[in-house]
Design a protein around this motif. Structure first.
Motif, short mmCIF file in Angstrom:
data_model
loop_
_atom_site.label_atom_id
_atom_site.label_comp_id
_atom_site.label_asym_id
_atom_site.label_seq_id
_atom_site.Cartn_x
_atom_site.Cartn_y
_atom_site.Cartn_z
N TYR A 103 86.39 -33.78 -70.42
CA TYR A 103 86.99 -32.99 -69.97
C TYR A 103 87.22 -33.46 -68.90
CZ TYR A 103 88.67 -28.47 -69.68
OH TYR A 103 89.92 -27.19 -68.82
N LEU A 104 88.72 -33.44 -68.44
CA LEU A 104 89.11 -34.18 -67.48
C LEU A 104 90.26 -32.89 -66.54
CD1 LEU A 104 89.66 -36.03 -65.17
CD2 LEU A 104 91.55 -37.47 -66.45
N THR A 105 90.14 -32.61 -65.93
CA THR A 105 90.94 -31.76 -64.63
C THR A 105 91.62 -32.87 -63.58
OG1 THR A 105 89.11 -30.14 -63.20
CG2 THR A 105 89.66 -29.56 -65.20
N ILE A 106 92.40 -32.84 -63.30
CA ILE A 106 93.03 -33.25 -61.63
C ILE A 106 93.80 -32.07 -61.18
CG2 ILE A 106 94.39 -35.15 -61.28
CD1 ILE A 106 93.16 -36.89 -63.47
N GLY A 107 93.77 -31.91 -60.12
CA GLY A 107 95.03 -31.30 -58.95
C GLY A 107 95.91 -31.11 -58.70
N ASP A 125 85.57 -33.71 -62.63
CA ASP A 125 87.06 -32.59 -61.52
C ASP A 125 87.47 -32.79 -60.66
OD1 ASP A 125 87.07 -29.39 -63.76
OD2 ASP A 125 84.58 -29.80 -63.07
N ILE A 126 88.64 -33.13 -60.30
CA ILE A 126 89.21 -33.48 -59.45
C ILE A 126 90.33 -32.80 -58.94
CG2 ILE A 126 91.13 -35.75 -58.23
CD1 ILE A 126 90.05 -37.25 -61.18
N GLY A 127 89.64 -32.48 -57.72
CA GLY A 127 90.42 -31.42 -56.95
C GLY A 127 92.20 -31.70 -56.20
N ASN A 128 92.76 -31.34 -55.27
CA ASN A 128 93.67 -31.09 -54.81
C ASN A 128 94.32 -31.89 -53.33
OD1 ASN A 128 94.92 -29.68 -56.55
ND2 ASN A 128 93.90 -27.58 -55.01
N ASN A 129 95.57 -32.90 -53.23
CA ASN A 129 95.69 -33.83 -52.75
C ASN A 129 94.60 -34.11 -52.46
OD1 ASN A 129 97.86 -32.61 -51.04
ND2 ASN A 129 96.54 -30.87 -51.11
N VAL A 130 93.53 -35.21 -53.52
CA VAL A 130 92.90 -36.73 -53.83
C VAL A 130 93.69 -37.80 -53.69
CG1 VAL A 130 91.30 -37.12 -55.11
CG2 VAL A 130 90.79 -34.67 -54.28
N LEU A 131 93.02 -39.07 -52.73
CA LEU A 131 93.69 -39.60 -53.34
C LEU A 131 92.92 -41.03 -54.10
CD1 LEU A 131 95.99 -40.44 -49.69
CD2 LEU A 131 96.81 -39.66 -52.10
N THR A 172 74.76 -38.65 -69.78
CA THR A 172 76.30 -38.25 -69.15
C THR A 172 75.37 -37.33 -68.26
OG1 THR A 172 76.50 -36.80 -70.52
CG2 THR A 172 77.11 -38.70 -71.44
N ALA A 173 76.52 -37.08 -67.11
CA ALA A 173 76.33 -36.24 -66.21
C ALA A 173 77.53 -35.80 -65.64
CB ALA A 173 75.11 -36.64 -65.04
N PRO A 174 78.12 -34.54 -64.79
CA PRO A 174 79.55 -34.11 -64.64
C PRO A 174 79.82 -34.68 -63.15
CG PRO A 174 78.16 -32.30 -64.18
CD PRO A 174 77.21 -33.31 -64.95
N ILE A 175 80.86 -35.28 -62.84
CA ILE A 175 81.62 -35.87 -61.17
C ILE A 175 82.79 -34.74 -61.10
CG2 ILE A 175 82.85 -37.61 -60.50
CD1 ILE A 175 81.46 -39.67 -62.43
N LYS A 176 82.62 -34.78 -59.32
CA LYS A 176 83.59 -33.46 -58.82
C LYS A 176 83.86 -34.17 -57.61
CE LYS A 176 84.14 -28.37 -57.27
NZ LYS A 176 83.79 -27.38 -57.43
N ILE A 195 81.51 -35.88 -54.46
CA ILE A 195 82.24 -36.26 -53.73
C ILE A 195 83.11 -35.36 -52.68
CG2 ILE A 195 84.06 -37.39 -52.44
CD1 ILE A 195 82.14 -39.56 -53.78
N GLY A 196 82.23 -35.38 -51.51
CA GLY A 196 82.84 -33.94 -51.19
C GLY A 196 83.89 -33.82 -50.35
N GLU A 197 84.28 -32.74 -49.57
CA GLU A 197 86.42 -32.09 -48.89
C GLU A 197 86.58 -32.98 -48.11
OE1 GLU A 197 88.31 -28.34 -47.56
OE2 GLU A 197 86.36 -28.18 -48.26
N GLY A 198 87.62 -33.58 -48.22
CA GLY A 198 87.76 -34.67 -46.64
C GLY A 198 87.26 -36.05 -46.67
N ALA A 199 85.98 -36.34 -47.63
CA ALA A 199 84.96 -37.70 -47.35
C ALA A 199 86.39 -38.38 -48.15
CB ALA A 199 84.38 -37.31 -48.58
#
Length: 231
Positions: A103-107, A125-131, A172-176, A195-199
């Protein structure tokens, strides 16, 4: 006599109008080349549009987001609701769901670079404003079995019967990846990582453990280099 005279006149015309004749021939070649080039451009454009259409049919994409011709999607579950992409996100990489899961989400406001691979057999799960730069690999599974005999059998199953719908012993194991993170080129994000916010993940890193918010990590395995200013 008339035939000889006609040939004489023609020779005279050719002699005194060589530049004009050459320009006419050259112009015809240029016109022909333009026609050929236009046809090639049309064919290439049709091929590119077909590639993009194939991507669009396999995902749920916000209207303001866009696939480019470099992108590919392999949704082996044939369920477009399992790949969800938010607003104003631009994709040039490869997205894949395994047949046994994923399952894949990209913000919103994200970028996925060329030759980057995001493969899910669990959940990413990939958040918002991710490069995510070019040549990045993000995969939430081992892809194959650890046991050598199981791995050999599994490979033959894929070749002869297609991708299995049961993952068996594949781990398998989820990635965020949280908002505002930046994954630089040639990096690898392995299963179970957050991967943390703003990292920031520096170029060429291999991330095997969680990265705190606003941390800069680098190396193989990736280690914290410093913490970044949050303002």
């Amino acid at each position: 006599m008339i035939h000889t005279f006609t040939r004489y006149i023609l020779r005279g015309l050719l002699k005194h109008n060589q530049d004009l004749i050459y320009k006419i021939i050259l112009n015809q070649k240029e016109v022909s080349q333009k026609i050929i080039n236009n046809n090639i451009d049309s064919i290439e454009e049709a091929i590119d549009n077909n590639k993009i259409d194939k991507c669009l049919k396999q995902v749920t994409l916000a209207p303001s987001s866009r696939f480019y011709k470099q992108a590919t999607v392999f949704n082996l579950q044939n369920d477009r609701k399992r790949i969800i992409i938010g607003e104003n996100t631009h994709l040039r990489g490869n997205l894949q769901l395994f047949a046994y899961g994923g399952y894949l989400t990209i913000g919103n406001n994200c970028y996925i670079g060329e030759n980057s691979y995001i493969w899910s057999g669990d959940r990413i799960d990939i958040g918002n404003n991710v490069l995510i730069s070019h040549n990045v690999s993000i995969i939430d599974s081992n892809s194959h079995e650890l046991n050598h005999l199981e791995r050999a059998t599994g490979y033959l199953t894929i070749i002869n019967e297609g991708h299995p719908k049961e993952k068996g012993s594949i781990l398998t194991a989820p990635i965020k990846i949280k908002d505002h993170a930046w994954i630089s080129f040639n990096s690898i994000i392995l299963k179970g990582v957050t991967i943390g916010e703003g990292a920031v993940v520096a170029a060429g890193s291999v991330v095997t453990k969680d990265v705190p918010d606003y941390a800069l990590v680098a190396g193989n395995p990736a280690k914290i280099i410093k913490y970044l200013n949050q303002n």
